[in-house]
Every structure is written in structure tokens, then in C-alpha cells.
Write an enzyme that holds these catalytic residues in place. Structure first.
Site, PDB file in Angstrom:
ATOM      1  N   HIS A   1      62.719 -26.336   5.478  1.00 25.03           N
ATOM      2  CA  HIS A   1      63.020 -25.409   4.359  1.00 25.03           C
ATOM      3  C   HIS A   1      61.692 -24.800   3.910  1.00 25.03           C
ATOM      4  CE1 HIS A   1      65.315 -24.357   0.480  1.00 25.03           C
ATOM      5  NE2 HIS A   1      64.115 -23.792   0.380  1.00 25.03           N
TER       6      HIS A   1
ATOM      7  N   HIS B   1      59.527 -21.035   2.616  1.00 27.67           N
ATOM      8  CA  HIS B   1      59.425 -19.614   2.241  1.00 27.67           C
ATOM      9  C   HIS B   1      58.108 -19.065   2.770  1.00 27.67           C
ATOM     10  CE1 HIS B   1      62.887 -19.919  -0.488  1.00 27.67           C
ATOM     11  NE2 HIS B   1      62.434 -21.147  -0.680  1.00 27.67           N
ATOM     12  N   LEU B   2      58.205 -18.066   3.644  1.00 25.57           N
ATOM     13  CA  LEU B   2      56.983 -17.477   4.227  1.00 25.57           C
ATOM     14  C   LEU B   2      56.665 -16.111   3.641  1.00 25.57           C
ATOM     15  CD1 LEU B   2      57.289 -18.378   8.023  1.00 25.57           C
ATOM     16  CD2 LEU B   2      55.567 -19.212   6.400  1.00 25.57           C
ATOM     17  N   ARG B   3      57.620 -15.517   2.883  1.00 20.67           N
ATOM     18  CA  ARG B   3      57.426 -14.156   2.339  1.00 20.67           C
ATOM     19  C   ARG B   3      57.175 -13.163   3.475  1.00 20.67           C
ATOM     20  NH1 ARG B   3      59.716 -16.775  -1.739  1.00 20.67           N
ATOM     21  NH2 ARG B   3      58.303 -17.665  -3.263  1.00 20.67           N
TER      22      ARG B   3
ATOM     23  N   ASN C   1      65.121 -15.137   1.610  1.00 24.26           N
ATOM     24  CA  ASN C   1      65.153 -14.460   0.303  1.00 24.26           C
ATOM     25  C   ASN C   1      63.981 -13.499   0.112  1.00 24.26           C
ATOM     26  OD1 ASN C   1      63.396 -16.698   0.060  1.00 24.26           O
ATOM     27  ND2 ASN C   1      63.762 -16.896  -2.138  1.00 24.26           N
TER      28      ASN C   1
ATOM     29  N   LYS D   1      72.181 -19.091   4.715  1.00 25.25           N
ATOM     30  CA  LYS D   1      71.765 -19.638   3.434  1.00 25.25           C
ATOM     31  C   LYS D   1      72.595 -19.067   2.294  1.00 25.25           C
ATOM     32  CE  LYS D   1      69.280 -21.867   0.487  1.00 25.25           C
ATOM     33  NZ  LYS D   1      67.834 -21.921   0.294  1.00 25.25           N
TER      34      LYS D   1
ATOM     35  N   HIS E   1      71.632 -23.618  -1.702  1.00 27.58           N
ATOM     36  CA  HIS E   1      70.905 -23.814  -2.956  1.00 27.58           C
ATOM     37  C   HIS E   1      71.985 -24.304  -3.918  1.00 27.58           C
ATOM     38  CE1 HIS E   1      67.755 -23.093  -6.080  1.00 27.58           C
ATOM     39  NE2 HIS E   1      68.852 -23.267  -6.812  1.00 27.58           N
TER      40      HIS E   1
ATOM     41  N   HIS F   1      66.722 -29.085  -0.872  1.00 24.94           N
ATOM     42  CA  HIS F   1      65.854 -29.528  -1.983  1.00 24.94           C
ATOM     43  C   HIS F   1      66.612 -30.331  -3.038  1.00 24.94           C
ATOM     44  CE1 HIS F   1      67.456 -25.850  -3.696  1.00 24.94           C
ATOM     45  NE2 HIS F   1      66.502 -25.038  -3.286  1.00 24.94           N
TER      46      HIS F   1
ATOM     47  N   LEU G   1      62.737 -24.603  -8.720  1.00 27.60           N
ATOM     48  CA  LEU G   1      64.180 -24.793  -8.859  1.00 27.60           C
ATOM     49  C   LEU G   1      64.732 -25.452  -7.608  1.00 27.60           C
ATOM     50  CD1 LEU G   1      65.114 -21.440 -10.603  1.00 27.60           C
ATOM     51  CD2 LEU G   1      65.256 -23.741 -11.585  1.00 27.60           C
TER      52      LEU G   1
ATOM     53  N   ASP H   1      60.166 -26.653   0.900  1.00 21.00           N
ATOM     54  CA  ASP H   1      60.463 -25.593  -0.070  1.00 21.00           C
ATOM     55  C   ASP H   1      59.172 -24.976  -0.586  1.00 21.00           C
ATOM     56  OD1 ASP H   1      61.984 -23.858  -1.606  1.00 21.00           O
ATOM     57  OD2 ASP H   1      62.208 -25.266  -3.266  1.00 21.00           O
TER      58      ASP H   1
ATOM     59  N   HIS I   1      53.882 -18.084  -4.991  1.00 22.14           N
ATOM     60  CA  HIS I   1      53.884 -17.000  -5.976  1.00 22.14           C
ATOM     61  C   HIS I   1      52.437 -16.850  -6.439  1.00 22.14           C
ATOM     62  CE1 HIS I   1      58.286 -16.790  -6.618  1.00 22.14           C
ATOM     63  NE2 HIS I   1      58.266 -18.092  -6.431  1.00 22.14           N
TER      64      HIS I   1
ATOM     65  N   ALA J   1      59.627 -19.458 -10.447  1.00 25.22           N
ATOM     66  CA  ALA J   1      59.907 -20.807  -9.946  1.00 25.22           C
ATOM     67  C   ALA J   1      59.405 -20.936  -8.518  1.00 25.22           C
ATOM     68  CB  ALA J   1      61.400 -21.069  -9.992  1.00 25.22           C
TER      69      ALA J   1
END
Ligand SMILES: NC(=O)N[C@@H](CC(=O)O)C(=O)O
Ligand SMILES: [Zn+2]
Ligand SMILES: [Zn+2]
Length: 342
Positions: A13, A15-17, A41, A99, A136, A174, A218, A246, A250, A262
């Protein structure tokens, strides 16, 4: 123990943006992990197989020269996702899951699902072609307390979903509560990922001497009894629980703000964080399977064959690392850690 040699892990899980942010964070993940389930996302989200193919190419182009990494792609479920897209996703080979974000539940979830019952045809197709559903798992109902949103999601949505689609393979992502641990243990065709922050910290960390935005993610950190249930599950040797950081970057200025985002950034030192958590209950012998075996088995992929080495070395988590806009503050910045990736 002074040295820990384990099969190279995967992050189930992540997030690589995109763009410059992707280029800033990807080398951290590639240093530790062979593969990762990449969250969809983005703005706009990764909704089609074509979006996922293009995003996968951008990720591969950002892998540092001479290093190996396999991005495992996901689609972002919306009210309008079609069963045909699910069949195409399965056929693509590189889309490994779909997802579900409840609309408005978390970062970049505005286009998420407004009512889970709208997705029945899509879940039917996913069950049919055996494409896992990643959740989620929080309700967005404003009358439900922030700390109860995962438990209420399980009762209100997940239990009925599993009754309707018993063969659909699900990952509750998560997880943060003993309720989630209990539910995952009790049901079939379901697994869960666990983050380093939910193993290491309880909700007091959010308020240690003042408000601490870098511990805000979150689902939010919960009470100590929940942290300890998660640590127990992660170190139990049960293959239903596996690693998913996760890691959610940011920039500092959007975390340290009157309305902070978050997400905790852990890709820099994920295995070190998990090693601290496992060592705290004398369970380092359970780390390899949690990090390197059970996730691959769930996704029906071969286990990795290379190895990584963690050594007993004291080092300090940097206060920040470079990132577009402002810098990126890693989880537990400034903390002394006792394990380090060689
Ligand atoms: N976990 C988080 O707090 N944030 C994630 C989104 C998510 O996984 O819910 C993000 O993309 O920033
Ligand atoms: Zn999430
Ligand atoms: Zn996430």
C-alpha cells in the site's frame, strides 16, 4: 541480534504521487522494496486501464538508473466504473486490484464512491475474474465519531459486502483497530495491511506537548489497546496480515497548516520502523514473512529472491528530505532509531 538478513520486501500500500513529487520519493521505496501496490488517488485519479498504463510508464521512467522496481497498479473505483473496465483490468496483467475510497473520506477521494451499493455489478465482475478489492474502510457519516469510523464501516458496509460477494478477495487497508483485527480473523477471503505508524504510535502521539501534524493520517491513530492489538496481529505469523506502509507524502507547508493534510511519510525508513516495532515485542523472527511473504502470497505473485540486510546501528531520522514546494518531514523525524538498512 546485530544483523538481520531477510528476503527483499514489497510494499502492499503506497502513494507515489506524480511528476516532481514522484521523482523525489520513488528512490526511497526502490532502495527498500522490490514491488509496491501503487495507490490511484492522483488528481485526477487513475480510473481506467489506459490511465494505469500511462502512470506505470511514468513510474518506470522515474526509477533510478540501474535499479529494479515493479509498480503494481490499481484502479480508482467511482460510481461510474464499468464491469468492462474490470475485465480489461484483469486482462492487462499489470492492474492488480481496484481501490474503493468512500467519497470525501481521505486525501484526493472527492471522486470516490458515493454509495457502495452502486458498485454491485462491478463487484460481481471482480469476484468473477478474481481481481482483489482494496478498501479505505471508513464511513464518512458526520454523525459518526472520527475514532469509530473504521468499526462502523465494518459493521455497516463490509459485513454485508462479504455476505453478498463471499469469494471476492478483499484487503482492508491500513487497519487501525482491534475490531478490524477480529473481523479479518473471522472472515474468509480477506486480508489486511498494517502501517508502521499504527504499530508504533497511539493517538497520544498526536498531542505530545502540542498538536503534531506529522502524526496525522487517516484512519487516525487510535487508543493504545488498538495499537497493541495491531502489533499482536502483525507479529502473530498469521498470513492475513502483511506490510503496507501507506507512505503518503505531503509537503511540509500542507501538513503544518490551519487545515493540515492527512498522511505520514515512511518510505525513507519503512523497514527500520517495522523492525523497531517488531523488536519491541521480541518478534524480529516474524518480520520477514510479514514484509516479504504473505503479501506476495495473497496477490498470487512469486516471492522475491534477493535479500536486504538490516544492521543494529544507531542513527537519527532526518528532520526533512527534499520535496517540491517545501520539504518533506519523515515519520518520527529527529528520533533515534536502532536498526538501519545496510
Ligand atoms: N493515509 C492518509 O492519511 N493519506 C493518504 C490517503 C489514504 O490512504 O487514505 C494520502 O494519499 O495522502
Ligand atoms: Zn486510505
Ligand atoms: Zn493510503
Amino acid at each position: 541480534m546485530q544483523k538481520l538478513t531477510i528476503t527483499r520486501p514489497d510494499d502492499w500500500h503506497l502513494h507515489l504521487r506524480d511528476g516532481a513529487a514522484l521523482k523525489a520519493v520513488l528512490p526511497h521505496t526502490v532502495r527498500q522494496f522490490a514491488r509496491a501496490i501503487v495507490m490511484p488517488n492522483l488528481k485526477p485519479p487513475v480510473r481506467s486501464v489506459a490511465d494505469a498504463a500511462a502512470y506505470r510508464d511514468r513510474i518506470l521512467a522515474a526509477v533510478p538508473e540501474g535499479q529494479q522496481f515493479e509498480p503494481l497498479m490499481t484502479l480508482y473505483l467511482t460510481d461510474n466504473t464499468s464491469p468492462e473496465e474490470i475485465i480489461a483490468a484483469k486482462a492487462s496483467q499489470f492492474v492488480k486490484a481496484v481501490k474503493y475510497y468512500p467519497a470525501g473520506a481521505t486525501t484526493n477521494s472527492d471522486l470516490g464512491v458515493t454509495d457502495i451499493r452502486k458498485c454491485d455489478r462491478v463487484f460481481e465482475a471482480m469476484q468473477q475474474v478474481d481481481l482483489p478489492l482494496l478498501l479505505h474502510g471508513e464511513v464518512t457519516d458526520h454523525t459518526v465519531d472520527m475514532f469509530d469510523r473504521e468499526k462502523v464501516f465494518i459493521d455497516r458496509h463490509l459485513i454485508p459486502l462479504k455476505q453478498q460477494f463471499p469469494k471476492l478477495r478483499v484487503v482492508l487497508e491500513h487497519i487501525t483497530t482491534s475490531d478490524a483485527v477480529q473481523y479479518v480473523l473471522s472472515a474468509s477471503n480477506i486480508a489486511a495491511t498494517i502501517t508502521p505508524q499504527h504499530l508504533l504510535f497511539n493517538r497520544n502521539s498526536l498531542f505530545q506537548g502540542g498538536i503534531r501534524p506529522h502524526f496525522y493520517c487517516l484512519p487516525i491513530l487510535k487508543r493504545e489497546e488498538h495499537r497493541s492489538a495491531l502489533l499482536q496481529a502483525a507479529t502473530s505469523g498469521n498470513p492475513k496480515f502483511f506490510l503496507g506502509t501507506d507512505s503518503a507524502p505531503h509537503p511540509r507547508n500542507s501538513k503544518e497548516s490551519s487545515c493540515g493534510c492527512a498522511g505520514c511519510y515512511s518510505a525513507l525508513h519503512a523497514m527500520e520502523l517495522y523492525a523497531e516495532a517488531f523488536e519491541s515485542v521480541d518478534a524480529l523472527d516474524k518480520l520477514e514473512a510479514f514484509a516479504s511473504f504473505y503479501g506476495a502470497d495473497f496477490y498470487q505473485l512469486p516471492r522475491n529472491t534477493e535479500h536486504i540486510i538490516l544492521t543494529k546501528t544507531t542513527w537519527r531520522v532526518p528532520d526533512e528530505v527534499p520535496f517540491p514546494e517545501s520539504e518533506l518531514v519523515p515519520l518520527w523525524a529527529g528520533q533515534e532509531m536502532t536498526w538501519q538498512m545496510a
